[in-house]
Each structure stands twice: as C-alpha cells, then as structure tokens.
Design a protein around this motif. Structure first.
Motif, mmCIF file in Angstrom:
data_model
loop_
_atom_site.group_PDB
_atom_site.id
_atom_site.type_symbol
_atom_site.label_atom_id
_atom_site.label_comp_id
_atom_site.label_asym_id
_atom_site.label_seq_id
_atom_site.Cartn_x
_atom_site.Cartn_y
_atom_site.Cartn_z
ATOM 1 N N ARG A 173 12.551 0.617 10.768
ATOM 2 C CA ARG A 173 11.904 -0.676 10.559
ATOM 3 C C ARG A 173 10.704 -0.597 9.631
ATOM 4 N NH1 ARG A 173 10.859 -2.128 16.679
ATOM 5 N NH2 ARG A 173 10.326 0.102 16.556
ATOM 6 N N ILE A 174 10.044 0.561 9.568
ATOM 7 C CA ILE A 174 8.850 0.676 8.724
ATOM 8 C C ILE A 174 9.152 1.359 7.382
ATOM 9 C CG2 ILE A 174 7.340 0.748 10.742
ATOM 10 C CD1 ILE A 174 6.973 3.767 10.207
ATOM 11 N N LEU A 175 10.391 1.809 7.192
ATOM 12 C CA LEU A 175 10.725 2.538 5.964
ATOM 13 C C LEU A 175 10.494 1.710 4.701
ATOM 14 C CD1 LEU A 175 14.019 4.439 6.893
ATOM 15 C CD2 LEU A 175 11.662 5.025 7.386
ATOM 16 N N PRO A 176 10.994 0.450 4.640
ATOM 17 C CA PRO A 176 10.810 -0.295 3.391
ATOM 18 C C PRO A 176 9.352 -0.475 3.003
ATOM 19 C CG PRO A 176 12.479 -1.329 4.750
ATOM 20 C CD PRO A 176 11.824 -0.288 5.605
ATOM 21 N N ALA A 177 8.480 -0.705 3.986
ATOM 22 C CA ALA A 177 7.062 -0.900 3.678
ATOM 23 C C ALA A 177 6.455 0.357 3.070
ATOM 24 C CB ALA A 177 6.301 -1.311 4.937
ATOM 25 N N ILE A 178 6.804 1.513 3.600
ATOM 26 C CA ILE A 178 6.287 2.774 3.054
ATOM 27 C C ILE A 178 6.834 3.002 1.652
ATOM 28 C CG2 ILE A 178 6.265 5.282 3.338
ATOM 29 C CD1 ILE A 178 6.480 4.829 6.365
ATOM 30 N N ALA A 179 8.150 2.814 1.491
ATOM 31 C CA ALA A 179 8.784 3.062 0.192
ATOM 32 C C ALA A 179 8.260 2.107 -0.882
ATOM 33 C CB ALA A 179 10.301 2.920 0.318
ATOM 34 N N GLY A 208 8.370 -7.858 -2.134
ATOM 35 C CA GLY A 208 9.134 -7.332 -1.003
ATOM 36 C C GLY A 208 8.235 -6.772 0.077
ATOM 37 N N LEU A 209 7.145 -6.117 -0.323
ATOM 38 C CA LEU A 209 6.198 -5.566 0.652
ATOM 39 C C LEU A 209 5.547 -6.677 1.460
ATOM 40 C CD1 LEU A 209 4.676 -3.146 1.829
ATOM 41 C CD2 LEU A 209 3.015 -3.372 -0.037
ATOM 42 N N ILE A 212 2.809 2.887 10.063
ATOM 43 C CA ILE A 212 2.842 3.127 8.618
ATOM 44 C C ILE A 212 1.668 3.998 8.202
ATOM 45 C CG2 ILE A 212 2.668 2.016 6.346
ATOM 46 C CD1 ILE A 212 4.048 -0.428 7.606
ATOM 47 N N GLY A 213 0.508 3.736 8.783
ATOM 48 C CA GLY A 213 -0.697 4.502 8.439
ATOM 49 C C GLY A 213 -0.567 5.990 8.726
ATOM 50 N N ALA A 214 0.306 6.355 9.655
ATOM 51 C CA ALA A 214 0.492 7.766 9.987
ATOM 52 C C ALA A 214 1.084 8.552 8.818
ATOM 53 C CB ALA A 214 1.390 7.902 11.213
ATOM 54 N N MET A 226 -0.442 10.236 3.824
ATOM 55 C CA MET A 226 -0.479 11.362 2.886
ATOM 56 C C MET A 226 0.623 11.279 1.831
ATOM 57 S SD MET A 226 -1.541 14.636 5.247
ATOM 58 C CE MET A 226 -1.567 15.715 3.825
ATOM 59 N N LEU A 227 1.637 10.467 2.099
ATOM 60 C CA LEU A 227 2.695 10.297 1.105
ATOM 61 C C LEU A 227 2.191 9.532 -0.118
ATOM 62 C CD1 LEU A 227 5.662 9.320 3.472
ATOM 63 C CD2 LEU A 227 5.142 11.575 2.492
ATOM 64 N N PHE A 228 1.180 8.707 0.053
ATOM 65 C CA PHE A 228 0.707 7.869 -1.046
ATOM 66 C C PHE A 228 -0.007 8.679 -2.134
ATOM 67 C CE2 PHE A 228 0.452 4.605 2.571
ATOM 68 C CZ PHE A 228 1.813 4.348 2.475
ATOM 69 N N PRO A 229 -0.960 9.573 -1.785
ATOM 70 C CA PRO A 229 -1.511 10.422 -2.847
ATOM 71 C C PRO A 229 -0.479 11.384 -3.435
ATOM 72 C CG PRO A 229 -2.410 11.046 -0.704
ATOM 73 C CD PRO A 229 -1.696 9.752 -0.523
ATOM 74 N N ALA A 230 0.525 11.756 -2.636
ATOM 75 C CA ALA A 230 1.577 12.656 -3.146
ATOM 76 C C ALA A 230 2.353 11.992 -4.275
ATOM 77 C CB ALA A 230 2.519 13.065 -2.015
ATOM 78 N N VAL A 231 2.730 10.712 -4.093
ATOM 79 C CA VAL A 231 3.490 10.043 -5.154
ATOM 80 C C VAL A 231 2.590 9.691 -6.336
ATOM 81 C CG1 VAL A 231 5.216 9.151 -3.556
ATOM 82 C CG2 VAL A 231 3.239 7.730 -4.127
ATOM 83 N N LEU A 232 1.302 9.520 -6.076
ATOM 84 C CA LEU A 232 0.375 9.282 -7.186
ATOM 85 C C LEU A 232 0.339 10.491 -8.110
ATOM 86 C CD1 LEU A 232 -1.845 7.621 -8.594
ATOM 87 C CD2 LEU A 232 -3.491 8.661 -7.010
ATOM 88 N N VAL A 233 0.228 11.673 -7.515
ATOM 89 C CA VAL A 233 0.237 12.915 -8.305
ATOM 90 C C VAL A 233 1.601 13.104 -8.966
ATOM 91 C CG1 VAL A 233 0.064 15.432 -8.182
ATOM 92 C CG2 VAL A 233 -1.528 14.013 -6.884
ATOM 93 N N GLY A 234 2.667 12.901 -8.207
ATOM 94 C CA GLY A 234 4.007 13.064 -8.757
ATOM 95 C C GLY A 234 4.275 12.119 -9.914
ATOM 96 N N GLY A 235 3.804 10.873 -9.792
ATOM 97 C CA GLY A 235 3.995 9.914 -10.872
ATOM 98 C C GLY A 235 3.304 10.331 -12.149
ATOM 99 N N GLN A 236 2.110 10.891 -12.007
ATOM 100 C CA GLN A 236 1.384 11.361 -13.190
ATOM 101 C C GLN A 236 2.087 12.561 -13.829
ATOM 102 O OE1 GLN A 236 -1.367 9.825 -14.587
ATOM 103 N NE2 GLN A 236 -0.748 8.277 -13.095
ATOM 104 N N ILE A 237 2.633 13.437 -12.985
ATOM 105 C CA ILE A 237 3.393 14.576 -13.516
ATOM 106 C C ILE A 237 4.629 14.079 -14.261
ATOM 107 C CG2 ILE A 237 4.774 16.595 -12.891
ATOM 108 C CD1 ILE A 237 2.856 16.999 -10.523
ATOM 109 N N GLY A 238 5.337 13.130 -13.648
ATOM 110 C CA GLY A 238 6.563 12.617 -14.242
ATOM 111 C C GLY A 238 6.342 11.963 -15.584
ATOM 112 N N SER A 239 5.217 11.246 -15.718
ATOM 113 C CA SER A 239 4.943 10.560 -16.975
ATOM 114 C C SER A 239 4.727 11.530 -18.128
ATOM 115 C CB SER A 239 3.711 9.660 -16.824
ATOM 116 O OG SER A 239 2.544 10.435 -16.591
#
Length: 253
Positions: free
Chosen positions: A39-45, A182-183, A199-201, A204-217
């Motif tokens: 139920r909380i997956l879409p909000a995180i994604a 959608g969010l 969701i707050g638990a 740590m996934l949010f800074p991870a994708v921030l770093v990953g996005g910068q690497i990907g670019s």
C-alpha cells in the motif's frame, strides 16, 4: 531496512537517469520483492521519481531541449488522470500484476530500442491523440506508482514528435508532473499518519536515489554508450519483471 536495498535503489536511479527516466517501476518492484507493505510502495517510488527527474528536467530546460508548449497537450489529461489513478484502492494481486506487466513492456522497449535520430519532418501530435495517450499513461502511472515516461517515449518516436534529446526532455517533465500528481492521490488515499510514518522508515532511499541520479546523468560521458546503458537497464527491468510475474502467477493460480 536492509543496506542492499539502498544500494539497489542507487544503482537503479543511476541506470534510469542515464537514459532520461526516473525508475519508479523498478523501485516498486524492488520494494515488493523485499516484502514492504504494497500500500505504501507507490508513494515511496513516486517520491524517488521526483528526486531523480527534477534535476534532469532542469538540465533539459537550460539546454533548450524541453519544448513545454509542445508537450503540454499530453500533460493536460495526464495530470488529473495520474491523481485519479493514485486515489483508487487496488488489491495486492492487481497491483503486482499491473506492475509486473508494466515492467515487462518497459524492459522489452529498452531492450529492442536503438540509438536513432529523426531525419524526417517533425510535427506536433494531433490534440485528440495527445489527450488520449496522456490520459491513459497518466492513469496507469498514478495507479501503480510510476512516472510513465517509459511508455510515452516510444509513442513520441513513432509519431516523429521530436529529436531524441527533445523527446528525452519531454519524458522528463512528463514523469515529474505525473509523479507529483500521482503522489498527491496516493497520500490522500493513505490518509492516516500511521501510513505516513511507515513511509518515513524508508527515508534513506531518498538520498540514495539523489546520488544515483547525479551519477546517471554523467554516465554517458565516461565511455559507456547510451545503447550499452539501455541494455544494462533493460536486463535489470526484465529480471525484476519476471520475478514479479512469477509471484503474481502464484497468487492467481
């Protein structure tokens, strides 16, 4: 939360950002396979999507490759449709099935796609077509927590809407606005503070994708061709889609 999940989110963000997408479908799949409450997956994604594509949208705007006026007809219907999709409660079986088939389609698209340029005359999409396509993709995006760019891109190539960088820019802003809409729908559906704390638990996934996005670019500029990156991304998507569809098959049959 296991450390391997943080690493996988970083890698996913890097691969998707390198080809102009957000990664929402694969974030959802990784969370499903990790046993997180569906139920909380879409909000995180969708939150991860927003973090990854916001930078890409800004970069495309600065480079002049974002034609907002031309992509606007797709957004007119996709934004409310994404919100409506996010508001609809779905069963776990339907959610996993829809996500698995969405991933399968996305993986096949990237696996079969080739680097290409558009030499023929470019033209805007007919308004009716843009409204229908935008609405359908937006609704699916909100329902399962994806941005929808992976489905919009082949349509834009098919109708010769723009050059590759312009299409990438269009997909970036499409993912951004649909993820925001959608969010909003998903959070309204969840409602209670207990769900928000769940969701707050996973913060740590949010800074991870921030770093990953910068690497990907920056990945396309360090020796890997965009076609190679697409194949690597496709392999990841197809692997998790098969895992999801096997789980869905076991739930249905």
């Amino acid at each position: 939360m296991p450390l391997y999940l943080i690493f996988l989110f970083l890698v996913t963000a890097a691969l998707y950002a390198s080809v102009g997408f957000g990664g929402g479908s694969t974030y959802n799949a990784l969370l499903v396979l990790s046993g997180v409450d569906y139920r909380i997956l879409p909000a995180i994604a969708l939150t991860c999507n927003i973090i990854v594509v916001a930078g890409g949208t800004y970069a495309f705007t600065r480079s002049g490759n974002l034609r907002l006026r031309r992509i606007a007809p797709f957004l007119i219907t996709s934004i409310p449709a994404a919100w409506a999709g996010g508001r609809i409660p779905v069963s776990e079986t339907l959610f996993i099935g829809a996500l698995g088939f969405s991933l399968l389609a996305a993986g096949l698209h990237l696996a079969l796609d080739r680097n290409r340029d558009v030499d023929a005359e470019l033209k805007p999409a007919p308004a009716a077509l843009a409204w229908i396509v935008g609405g359908c993709i937006g609704f699916l995006s909100g329902l399962v927590g994806i941005g929808g760019g992976i489905f919009l891109a082949p349509v834009l190539y098919l109708i010769r809407w723009g050059k590759p960088k312009e299409i990438a820019g269009a997909c970036s802003v499409f993912i951004l606005v649909n993820s925001l809409s959608g969010l909003a729908g998903q959070l309204m559906k969840l409602g209670d503070m207990n769900a928000l704390s769940m969701i707050g638990a996973y913060w740590m996934l949010f800074p991870a994708v921030l770093v990953g996005g910068q690497i990907g670019s920056r990945m396309a500029n360090v020796g890997l061709s965009s076609l190679t990156i697409k194949r690597l991304t496709a392999a990841l998507i197809l692997y998790v889609s098969v895992r999801l569809l096997l789980r869905w098959y076991g739930m249905v049959f």
